[in-house]
Design an enzyme around this catalytic site. Structure first.
Site, PDB file in Angstrom:
ATOM      1  N   HIS A 129       0.833  -1.215   0.000  1.00 15.21           N
ATOM      2  CA  HIS A 129       0.000   0.000   0.000  1.00 15.21           C
ATOM      3  C   HIS A 129       0.864   1.260   0.000  1.00 15.21           C
ATOM      4  O   HIS A 129       0.574   2.238   0.689  1.00 15.21           O
ATOM      5  CB  HIS A 129      -0.964  -0.005   1.174  1.00 15.21           C
ATOM      6  CG  HIS A 129      -1.938  -1.150   1.161  1.00 15.21           C
ATOM      7  ND1 HIS A 129      -2.540  -1.591   0.003  1.00 15.21           N
ATOM      8  CD2 HIS A 129      -2.405  -1.951   2.170  1.00 15.21           C
ATOM      9  CE1 HIS A 129      -3.347  -2.612   0.297  1.00 15.21           C
ATOM     10  NE2 HIS A 129      -3.284  -2.852   1.591  1.00 15.21           N
TER      11      HIS A 129
ATOM     12  N   HIS B 141     -10.357   0.181   0.951  1.00 11.46           N
ATOM     13  CA  HIS B 141      -9.987  -0.941   1.814  1.00 11.46           C
ATOM     14  C   HIS B 141     -11.041  -1.177   2.902  1.00 11.46           C
ATOM     15  O   HIS B 141     -10.699  -1.435   4.060  1.00 11.46           O
ATOM     16  CB  HIS B 141      -8.625  -0.670   2.444  1.00 11.46           C
ATOM     17  CG  HIS B 141      -7.837  -1.896   2.783  1.00 11.46           C
ATOM     18  ND1 HIS B 141      -8.186  -2.737   3.817  1.00 11.46           N
ATOM     19  CD2 HIS B 141      -6.717  -2.420   2.239  1.00 11.46           C
ATOM     20  CE1 HIS B 141      -7.303  -3.709   3.909  1.00 11.46           C
ATOM     21  NE2 HIS B 141      -6.403  -3.557   2.943  1.00 11.46           N
TER      22      HIS B 141
ATOM     23  N   GLU C 236     -11.216  -5.689  -2.897  1.00 14.87           N
ATOM     24  CA  GLU C 236     -10.541  -4.472  -3.333  1.00 14.87           C
ATOM     25  C   GLU C 236     -10.307  -4.494  -4.845  1.00 14.87           C
ATOM     26  O   GLU C 236      -9.367  -5.137  -5.322  1.00 14.87           O
ATOM     27  CB  GLU C 236      -9.206  -4.333  -2.614  1.00 14.87           C
ATOM     28  CG  GLU C 236      -9.293  -4.347  -1.101  1.00 14.87           C
ATOM     29  CD  GLU C 236      -7.953  -4.627  -0.455  1.00 14.87           C
ATOM     30  OE1 GLU C 236      -7.103  -3.720  -0.432  1.00 14.87           O
ATOM     31  OE2 GLU C 236      -7.744  -5.767   0.013  1.00 14.87           O
TER      32      GLU C 236
END
Length: 346
Positions: free
Chosen positions: A94, A164, A302
């Site tokens: 991320h 998320h 996601e």
């Protein structure tokens, strides 16, 4: 950042209500009615707003600049190698520490039914090239929550933004896991990974494996099967290749909780979908209902570019150039059903 207050922004329409915070442009609460019309919060989050500043769990956050993983925390763009921050062993997850999920976003506009957040990520942050201006627009619609993620840059870079949210359709306060939820994903292949959850570059057929969700499947049925890929993720934590994805908004997953009757239809135009079964949720700070979460107490779906795409020219490109606009539309659309047949009929 440490001194900035964490405030909430509420938006609502009809039976739906959402609460968001500027830290990470995160969705903290999403109230959705069950088959009896009784609302409950269906996403995970922290009870204490200050816990969002702690070790990131990404609850409800916009993740990026590059959501998911980049192998060896480096990539090459136009002949220049960019070394980015590693925070998942030798890899970047991320976008590294203090990614978009840990940044305060400006509230650029708001109404009773919508809010738009903006953040400017400076060139070189965590090693990524280009100054990136990102916006996250949330709007409650007649059937749920729509999210639009946009970005533009002043230099060539890579971008992969996603949302998320951790869902438990039985309700965040239910104390249940998601193992009895049923899931369908229109994907005939996955991108298998090594032990570090970095794609090998292969595409694996889901037929005859625990990853075949083309027909509705109870999540807990094979989550602990003797399968190398499941061992890598300690459950599901894998990218599914969405069949016939072409950039148009389309349904990429349907999730059903038989107990409450809630159905989530997830829509996106991206070519991949990361299904994470919340394998490492245990041991965190109390959730919004005041209780701690168990392992697999929530799940993530996601939509995304594939993990490690900047290092895989055969994967869908994550490149963004000046003058171009990155746009990712996501819709969480809800309904109720009396049983499995009705939940997956459409």
């Amino acid at each position: 950042m440490a001194g900035d207050p964490i405030e909430t922004v509420a938006i609502a329409r009809g039976p739906y209500r959402a609460e968001l915070i500027p830290l990470g442009a995160a969705l903290r609460l999403l109230e959705v009615p069950d088959r009896q019309g009784k609302p409950a919060n269906v996403v995970l989050g922290f009870a204490d707003l200050e816990d969002y500043r702690g070790p990131p769990r990404f609850y409800g956050a916009v993740t990026g600049r590059y959501a998911n993983r980049i192998g060896r925390a480096r990539f090459t763009l136009d002949g220049t190698e960019h070394r980015i921050a590693a925070n998942d062993g030798a890899n970047s997850l991320h976008a590294g520490p203090l990614g978009l999920d840990q940044q305060f976003w400006e509230v650029a506009a708001r109404s009773e039914e919508s809010v738009r957040f903006r953040h400017i990520s400076p060139a070189g942050h965590n090693g990524f090239p280009g100054t990136l201006t990102v916006e996250a627009h949330y709007a409650i619609e007649a059937d749920g929550l729509a999210i639009r993620l946009t970005a533009f840059t002043d230099a060539p870079t890579v971008v992969n933004l996603t949302h998320h949210a951790y869902f438990n359709l039985a309700g965040e306060a239910s104390g249940t896991t998601i193992l009895d939820h049923l899931l369908r994903i229109p994907a005939g292949r996955t991108t298998p990974t090594d032990a570090g959850l970095i794609p090998t570059g292969a595409l694996a057929d889901v037929a005859g494996t625990p990853f075949d969700f083309r027909m509705p499947r109870r999540i807990g049925t094979e989550i602990d099967a003797d399968d190398e890929q499941l061992r890598h993720g300690q459950g599901y934590d894998h990218n599914f290749v969405i069949d016939a994805a072409n950039g148009e908004l389309r349904r990429v997953a349907t999730l059903f909780d038989p107990g409450s009757g809630r159905v989530l239809d997830l829509h996106s135009g991206e070519p991949g979908l990361q299904f994470y079964s919340g394998n490492h949720l245990a041991g965190g700070a109390p959730g919004t209902s005041g209780r701690g979460y168990a392992a697999r107490g929530g799940l993530c779906l996601e939509p995304q570019k594939f993990p490690d795409s900047p290092n895989r020219p055969d994967f869908p490109s994550a490149r963004l150039d000046p003058g171009k606009v990155y746009r990712h539309d996501i819709a969480f659309r809800f309904r109720t059903a009396d049983g499995v047949e009705a939940a997956f009929r459409i």
